[in-house]
Scaffold this active site. Structure first.
Site, short mmCIF file in Angstrom:
data_model
loop_
_atom_site.label_atom_id
_atom_site.label_comp_id
_atom_site.label_asym_id
_atom_site.label_seq_id
_atom_site.Cartn_x
_atom_site.Cartn_y
_atom_site.Cartn_z
CB ALA A 163 -2.63 11.15 -10.75
CE1 TYR A 164 -10.06 13.87 -13.38
CE2 TYR A 164 -9.32 15.41 -15.07
CZ TYR A 164 -10.34 14.74 -14.43
OH TYR A 164 -11.64 14.90 -14.84
#
Length: 268
Positions: A163-164
């Site tokens: 996600a990051y």
């Protein structure tokens, strides 16, 4: 007090910081912009943290005000923008510093929860979309402005959490989109990609995981930095942000500037 952004009005989103032994990127940037003559609206979801930043600025003779703003709440972003206009009548600099990874539940792609991916993306990417949505019309009307979005070197390297990395890569594309679609309006947009930094968010979230000490976290991160085997600090990011916001960078737009001690060059 310097003069590199004298007379400018800056919104720093994420101007507070999590508790820790060092300065965070947002606080350092807010303080440095104020030192160089900007009036700063320090925005953060944690109002007390933003107020601490304002107190530090005021102690040095700068001008700043704190507001609470959660970047996942568009009404809060609109109110933040309105507060800046009501107080100072313009927005010359928008600095987007908000980001989350491990604390938001990030994980490898085979382990990521849908809610965690959505939450991290909403904070890291959608939040910047919305702050820009509300600031750009103001900048267009006044004939120019500068937007700086904090991405991460994680967008370019083998970062383990999906996600990051995905959201921070999106920040680069968002920045390029803003730069080319607003160049005719005199608006510049650039991204900064910090590498391994000695900041509270980076260090404190890792201390204690699996029994790891602070010293071990710092040593492990330092070992991955080619330049002197030492992490950067929030002030390295702040100095890059100051340059991009100043007239010294008046012909620079659409750039993704790595502030990483050469880490991306050592990949592989």
């Amino acid at each position: 007090m310097g003069q590199r952004v004298a007379g400018k009005v800056a919104i720093v989103v994420g101007a507070g910081q999590t508790p820790g032994l060092t300065a965070g990127n947002g606080r350092a940037t807010a303080v440095l912009l104020a030192r160089e003559g900007a009036r700063v609206l320090a925005a953060d979801r944690d109002l007390a943290a933003a107020e601490e930043t304002v107190t530090e600025i005021a102690a040095e003779g700068g001008e700043a005000v704190a507001v609470r703003a959660d970047v996942t709440d568009e009404d809060a972003i609109a109110a933040m923008t309105a507060a800046c206009l009501e107080r100072w009548g313009r927005i010359d600099i928008l600095h987007n510093n908000v980001g989350v990874s491990i604390a938001g539940g990030d994980a490898p792609i085979t382990e990521i929860e849908a809610d965690a991916f959505a939450r991290i993306t909403a904070i890291n990417l959608q939040g910047m979309v919305l702050t820009c949505k509300h600031a750009i019309p103001v900048m267009r009307e006044q004939g120019g402005g500068v937007i700086t979005n904090i991405s991460s070197i994680a967008a370019d390297i083998n970062y383990p959490y999906v996600a990051y990395r995905t959201s921070k890569a999106g920040v680069v594309t968002l920045t390029e989109h803003i730069a080319i679609t607003n160049a005719a309006h005199g608006i510049r947009a650039n991204a900064i990609l910090p590498g391994l930094m000695d900041t509270p968010m980076a260090i404190e979230n890792r201390v204690g995981r699996g029994g790891v000490t602070r010293e071990q976290v710092i040593a492990e991160r330092n070992a991955h930095v080619p330049l002197r085997n030492t992490m950067g600090t929030a002030w390295d990011v702040a100095r890059a942000a100051l340059f991009l916001a100043s007239d010294e960078a008046s012909f620079i737009t659409g750039v993704a500037l790595a502030v990483d001690g050469g880490q991306r060059l050592a990949v592989g």
